[in-house]
Design a protein around this motif. Structure first.
Motif, PDB file in Angstrom:
ATOM      1  N   ASN A 272       0.789  -1.228   0.000  1.00 19.63           N
ATOM      2  CA  ASN A 272       0.000   0.000   0.000  1.00 19.63           C
ATOM      3  C   ASN A 272       0.823   1.281   0.000  1.00 19.63           C
ATOM      4  OD1 ASN A 272      -1.593  -2.209   1.727  1.00 19.63           O
ATOM      5  ND2 ASN A 272      -3.064  -0.965   0.592  1.00 19.63           N
ATOM      6  N   GLN A 273       1.905   1.304   0.791  1.00 18.73           N
ATOM      7  CA  GLN A 273       2.760   2.471   0.875  1.00 18.73           C
ATOM      8  C   GLN A 273       4.196   2.043   1.137  1.00 18.73           C
ATOM      9  OE1 GLN A 273       0.333   4.628   3.995  1.00 18.73           O
ATOM     10  NE2 GLN A 273       0.821   6.403   2.704  1.00 18.73           N
ATOM     11  N   GLY A 274       5.141   2.909   0.780  1.00 18.82           N
ATOM     12  CA  GLY A 274       6.540   2.587   1.019  1.00 18.82           C
ATOM     13  C   GLY A 274       7.383   3.831   1.211  1.00 18.82           C
ATOM     14  N   ARG A 275       8.448   3.696   1.988  1.00 19.70           N
ATOM     15  CA  ARG A 275       9.351   4.813   2.241  1.00 19.70           C
ATOM     16  C   ARG A 275      10.798   4.313   2.303  1.00 19.70           C
ATOM     17  NH1 ARG A 275       5.302   6.923   1.263  1.00 19.70           N
ATOM     18  NH2 ARG A 275       4.260   8.708   2.278  1.00 19.70           N
ATOM     19  N   ALA A 276      11.734   5.223   2.058  1.00 21.13           N
ATOM     20  CA  ALA A 276      13.165   4.945   2.152  1.00 21.13           C
ATOM     21  C   ALA A 276      13.825   6.066   2.924  1.00 21.13           C
ATOM     22  CB  ALA A 276      13.777   4.824   0.758  1.00 21.13           C
ATOM     23  N   ALA A 277      14.807   5.710   3.732  1.00 24.31           N
ATOM     24  CA  ALA A 277      15.514   6.722   4.526  1.00 24.31           C
ATOM     25  C   ALA A 277      16.611   7.406   3.723  1.00 24.31           C
ATOM     26  CB  ALA A 277      16.100   6.086   5.783  1.00 24.31           C
ATOM     27  N   LEU A 278      17.283   6.646   2.839  1.00 25.16           N
ATOM     28  CA  LEU A 278      18.430   7.158   2.099  1.00 25.16           C
ATOM     29  C   LEU A 278      18.332   6.790   0.628  1.00 25.16           C
ATOM     30  CD1 LEU A 278      21.186   5.710   4.496  1.00 25.16           C
ATOM     31  CD2 LEU A 278      20.253   8.027   4.600  1.00 25.16           C
ATOM     32  N   LEU A 279      19.102   7.495  -0.195  1.00 27.72           N
ATOM     33  CA  LEU A 279      19.330   7.070  -1.567  1.00 27.72           C
ATOM     34  C   LEU A 279      20.594   6.218  -1.589  1.00 27.72           C
ATOM     35  CD1 LEU A 279      18.582  10.152  -3.850  1.00 27.72           C
ATOM     36  CD2 LEU A 279      17.294   8.017  -3.673  1.00 27.72           C
ATOM     37  N   TYR A 280      20.565   5.151  -2.342  1.00 32.73           N
ATOM     38  CA  TYR A 280      21.680   4.212  -2.379  1.00 32.73           C
ATOM     39  C   TYR A 280      22.800   4.746  -3.275  1.00 32.73           C
ATOM     40  CZ  TYR A 280      24.074  -0.316  -2.618  1.00 32.73           C
ATOM     41  OH  TYR A 280      24.998  -1.335  -2.531  1.00 32.73           O
ATOM     42  N   LYS A 281      23.550   5.682  -2.743  1.00 25.22           N
ATOM     43  CA  LYS A 281      24.704   6.225  -3.443  1.00 25.22           C
ATOM     44  C   LYS A 281      25.593   6.952  -2.440  1.00 25.22           C
ATOM     45  CE  LYS A 281      22.522  10.609  -4.831  1.00 25.22           C
ATOM     46  NZ  LYS A 281      22.229  11.486  -5.982  1.00 25.22           N
ATOM     47  N   ASP A 282      26.797   7.315  -2.891  1.00 22.10           N
ATOM     48  CA  ASP A 282      27.733   8.062  -2.063  1.00 22.10           C
ATOM     49  C   ASP A 282      27.953   7.364  -0.712  1.00 22.10           C
ATOM     50  OD1 ASP A 282      27.723   9.845  -4.203  1.00 22.10           O
ATOM     51  OD2 ASP A 282      26.191  11.109  -3.302  1.00 22.10           O
ATOM     52  N   ASN A 283      27.933   8.118   0.369  1.00 26.01           N
ATOM     53  CA  ASN A 283      28.227   7.535   1.677  1.00 26.01           C
ATOM     54  C   ASN A 283      27.133   6.582   2.154  1.00 26.01           C
ATOM     55  OD1 ASN A 283      30.139   7.465   3.917  1.00 26.01           O
ATOM     56  ND2 ASN A 283      28.499   8.393   5.128  1.00 26.01           N
ATOM     57  N   ALA A 284      25.904   6.789   1.701  1.00 27.60           N
ATOM     58  CA  ALA A 284      24.822   5.876   2.079  1.00 27.60           C
ATOM     59  C   ALA A 284      25.099   4.469   1.560  1.00 27.60           C
ATOM     60  CB  ALA A 284      23.491   6.381   1.533  1.00 27.60           C
ATOM     61  N   ARG A 285      25.606   4.377   0.358  1.00 30.05           N
ATOM     62  CA  ARG A 285      25.943   3.065  -0.207  1.00 30.05           C
ATOM     63  C   ARG A 285      27.008   2.384   0.638  1.00 30.05           C
ATOM     64  NH1 ARG A 285      29.647   0.819  -3.784  1.00 30.05           N
ATOM     65  NH2 ARG A 285      28.814  -0.878  -5.078  1.00 30.05           N
ATOM     66  N   GLN A 286      28.008   3.151   1.065  1.00 27.28           N
ATOM     67  CA  GLN A 286      29.071   2.575   1.875  1.00 27.28           C
ATOM     68  C   GLN A 286      28.543   2.090   3.218  1.00 27.28           C
ATOM     69  OE1 GLN A 286      32.266   1.876   0.945  1.00 27.28           O
ATOM     70  NE2 GLN A 286      32.211   0.773   2.920  1.00 27.28           N
TER      71      GLN A 286
END
Length: 238
Positions: free
Chosen positions: A71-85
């Motif tokens: 029904n709904q979805g959320r993400a805390a970060l984008l998977y790139k830069d320091n978030a990916r690490q």
């Protein structure tokens, strides 16, 4: 006691180890290199969208073309830069300490999706992969989210019927085919899902195939609604 411990063991940035003022925090440079999701987002997958909030539900191009069984979805970060690490360090680097701050970030974005009686559960690993890795990073995250949100946690709500090959390098259609029918509810927990909301937790969403398989299993068991939250979302412009 806490002050004394900080004298002996001063807080360090969870990413680079630089001195910070609080435990489990990021230093200024690492914070700026960590793409937190904010502003207008797709209501189904959490991808950031351009423009101002129109006051109505909006969806990204992918979610307009792919049927999402949640029904709904959320993400805390984008998977790139320091978030990916950070994600890779949690997933493959034995950095279990990262689950604590990550759960805080995820709970913040997931709170609007929660309703009374929500059951929080992680996307499962196959038993063989769990034995090799020794922990399920999604279960660590879901445990933290459930605790912070004050919701019931069921770490083994779902199980994998088979060990699916890696999704890396597969097309969107191949990812969905790879996960088709791979997840099911654990037989002893089927009764816990019927007529109640479920929040599924995972570390990364790319195509959404894994979460779709998990959501379909919950819907088939009678969940009243299914929402999803991930630590990081792979976006097309990432």
């Amino acid at each position: 006691m806490q002050a004394a411990l900080h004298v002996i063991y001063p807080p360090q940035c969870i990413s680079c180890g630089a001195p910070v003022t609080t435990d489990f925090g990021l230093c200024g440079p690492c914070w700026r290199q960590t793409p937190f999701v904010s502003g207008l987002v797709c209501d189904l997958c959490g991808t950031p969208l351009p423009g101002e909030d129109p006051g109505a539900v909006v969806h990204c191009d992918d979610c307009l073309t792919i049927a999402r069984p949640w029904n709904q979805g959320r993400a805390a970060l984008l998977y790139k830069d320091n978030a990916r690490q950070l994600v890779l360090s949690l997933k493959h680097g034995d950095r279990l300490d990262l689950a604590r701050p990550a759960a805080v970030w995820m709970t913040k974005v997931a709170t609007p999706l929660l309703s009374p009686g929500t059951l929080v559960a992680p996307v499962p690993l196959h038993w063989w992969r769990l034995a090799v890795r020794r922990y399920n990073q999604s279960a660590l995250l879901s445990k933290g989210v459930a605790r912070l949100a004050g919701m019931e946690h069921c770490p083994d709500l779902l199980k994998r019927r088979r060990a699916t090959p890696s999704q890396e390098g597969r097309t969107r259609d191949e990812r969905f085919a790879n996960l088709s029918g791979a997840l099911t509810l654990h037989p002893r927990h089927v009764g816990r899902v019927k007529d109640r909301p479920v929040l599924l937790v995972d570390d990364v969403m790319t195509s959404g195939a894994t979460l779709a398989a998990a959501a379909e299993a919950c819907v088939a068991a009678g969940a009243s609604r299914v929402s999803v939250v991930v630590l990081a979302r792979v976006a097309k412009d990432a």
